[in-house]
Design a protein around this motif. Sequence first.
Motif, PDB file in Angstrom:
ATOM      1  N   PHE A  35      -7.346  -6.808   3.423  1.00 54.68           N
ATOM      2  CA  PHE A  35      -6.589  -7.533   2.309  1.00 54.68           C
ATOM      3  C   PHE A  35      -6.542  -7.680   1.122  1.00 54.68           C
ATOM      4  N   THR A  36      -5.672  -7.049  -0.258  1.00 54.20           N
ATOM      5  CA  THR A  36      -5.990  -7.452  -0.937  1.00 54.20           C
ATOM      6  C   THR A  36      -5.278  -8.462  -1.620  1.00 54.20           C
ATOM      7  N   GLU A  40      -9.609 -16.893  -3.451  1.00 57.36           N
ATOM      8  CA  GLU A  40     -10.485 -17.885  -2.801  1.00 57.36           C
ATOM      9  C   GLU A  40      -9.692 -18.605  -2.069  1.00 57.36           C
ATOM     10  N   SER A  41      -9.426 -19.959  -2.328  1.00 54.34           N
ATOM     11  CA  SER A  41      -8.834 -21.050  -2.101  1.00 54.34           C
ATOM     12  C   SER A  41      -7.813 -20.860  -0.303  1.00 54.34           C
ATOM     13  N   GLU A  42      -7.000 -19.798   0.005  1.00 56.16           N
ATOM     14  CA  GLU A  42      -6.281 -19.074   1.006  1.00 56.16           C
ATOM     15  C   GLU A  42      -7.574 -19.082   2.192  1.00 56.16           C
ATOM     16  N   VAL A  43      -8.690 -17.750   1.258  1.00 55.34           N
ATOM     17  CA  VAL A  43      -9.635 -17.797   2.511  1.00 55.34           C
ATOM     18  C   VAL A  43     -10.372 -19.045   3.178  1.00 55.34           C
ATOM     19  N   VAL A  44     -10.911 -20.573   1.646  1.00 53.35           N
ATOM     20  CA  VAL A  44     -11.772 -21.423   2.403  1.00 53.35           C
ATOM     21  C   VAL A  44     -10.575 -21.884   3.418  1.00 53.35           C
ATOM     22  N   ALA A  45      -9.162 -22.138   3.491  1.00 51.79           N
ATOM     23  CA  ALA A  45      -8.185 -23.029   3.850  1.00 51.79           C
ATOM     24  C   ALA A  45      -8.155 -22.542   5.311  1.00 51.79           C
ATOM     25  N   MET A  46      -8.121 -21.021   5.558  1.00 55.65           N
ATOM     26  CA  MET A  46      -7.445 -20.349   6.407  1.00 55.65           C
ATOM     27  C   MET A  46      -9.587 -20.571   7.017  1.00 55.65           C
ATOM     28  N   TYR A  56      -4.185 -17.699   9.773  1.00 59.87           N
ATOM     29  CA  TYR A  56      -3.902 -15.419   9.386  1.00 59.87           C
ATOM     30  C   TYR A  56      -2.857 -15.170   9.427  1.00 59.87           C
ATOM     31  N   ILE A  57      -2.044 -16.083  10.650  1.00 56.50           N
ATOM     32  CA  ILE A  57      -0.939 -14.976  10.909  1.00 56.50           C
ATOM     33  C   ILE A  57       0.460 -15.836  10.579  1.00 56.50           C
ATOM     34  N   ASP A  58      -0.047 -17.081   9.705  1.00 53.67           N
ATOM     35  CA  ASP A  58       1.357 -18.178   9.159  1.00 53.67           C
ATOM     36  C   ASP A  58       1.165 -17.225   7.589  1.00 53.67           C
ATOM     37  N   ARG A  59      -0.070 -17.340   7.050  1.00 51.19           N
ATOM     38  CA  ARG A  59      -0.266 -17.669   5.063  1.00 51.19           C
ATOM     39  C   ARG A  59      -0.929 -16.671   5.403  1.00 51.19           C
ATOM     40  N   ILE A  60      -1.555 -15.555   6.144  1.00 48.37           N
ATOM     41  CA  ILE A  60      -1.670 -13.957   5.282  1.00 48.37           C
ATOM     42  C   ILE A  60      -1.358 -12.726   5.467  1.00 48.37           C
ATOM     43  N   ARG A  61      -1.491 -12.109   6.638  1.00 51.65           N
ATOM     44  CA  ARG A  61      -1.187 -11.003   7.520  1.00 51.65           C
ATOM     45  C   ARG A  61      -0.094 -10.789   7.172  1.00 51.65           C
ATOM     46  N   GLN A  63       1.825 -12.069   4.036  1.00 53.04           N
ATOM     47  CA  GLN A  63       1.893 -12.427   2.818  1.00 53.04           C
ATOM     48  C   GLN A  63       0.878 -11.351   1.505  1.00 53.04           C
ATOM     49  N   PHE A  64      -0.365 -10.869   1.993  1.00 59.17           N
ATOM     50  CA  PHE A  64      -0.936 -10.412   1.054  1.00 59.17           C
ATOM     51  C   PHE A  64      -0.998  -8.958   1.549  1.00 59.17           C
ATOM     52  N   GLN A  65      -0.880  -8.476   0.504  1.00 53.59           N
ATOM     53  CA  GLN A  65      -0.823  -6.478   0.770  1.00 53.59           C
ATOM     54  C   GLN A  65      -2.659  -6.087   1.916  1.00 53.59           C
ATOM     55  N   ARG A  66      -2.258  -5.060   2.612  1.00 53.93           N
ATOM     56  CA  ARG A  66      -2.977  -5.054   3.878  1.00 53.93           C
ATOM     57  C   ARG A  66      -3.802  -3.479   3.473  1.00 53.93           C
ATOM     58  N   LEU A  67      -4.743  -3.370   3.696  1.00 52.19           N
ATOM     59  CA  LEU A  67      -5.548  -2.048   2.702  1.00 52.19           C
ATOM     60  C   LEU A  67      -6.153  -0.970   4.079  1.00 52.19           C
ATOM     61  N   ALA A  68      -5.975  -0.401   4.059  1.00 55.10           N
ATOM     62  CA  ALA A  68      -6.373   1.043   5.058  1.00 55.10           C
ATOM     63  C   ALA A  68      -7.558   0.771   5.389  1.00 55.10           C
ATOM     64  N   ALA A  69      -8.130   0.890   6.559  1.00 54.33           N
ATOM     65  CA  ALA A  69      -9.756   0.395   6.781  1.00 54.33           C
ATOM     66  C   ALA A  69     -10.510   1.358   6.750  1.00 54.33           C
TER      67      ALA A  69
END
Length: 69
Positions: A35-36, A40-46, A56-61, A63-69
């Motif tokens: 993700f991009t 950092e505060s969101e990473v620490v919270a997770m 992760y499901i509720d706040r990141i999946r 809400q943030f742009q997913r990059l191709a692997a």
Amino acid sequence: MQQFPVQSRIIKGVFFSQEDGQLRIWFKNGEIRNFTGVPESEVVAMCEAKSPGQHYIDRIRKQFQRLAA
């Protein structure tokens, strides 16, 4: 990338780059998601959440742009 400690039933590893806000989550099933624009505060919270996987499901999946692997 800096590795953050995490205790989770579904997440094996969490890696984050402060320079560009890229987050890499390595799941126990072998899948890796990038993700991009993640603060950092969101990473620490997770990582500190009672359930990092649910955080992760509720706040990141979605809400943030997913990059191709």
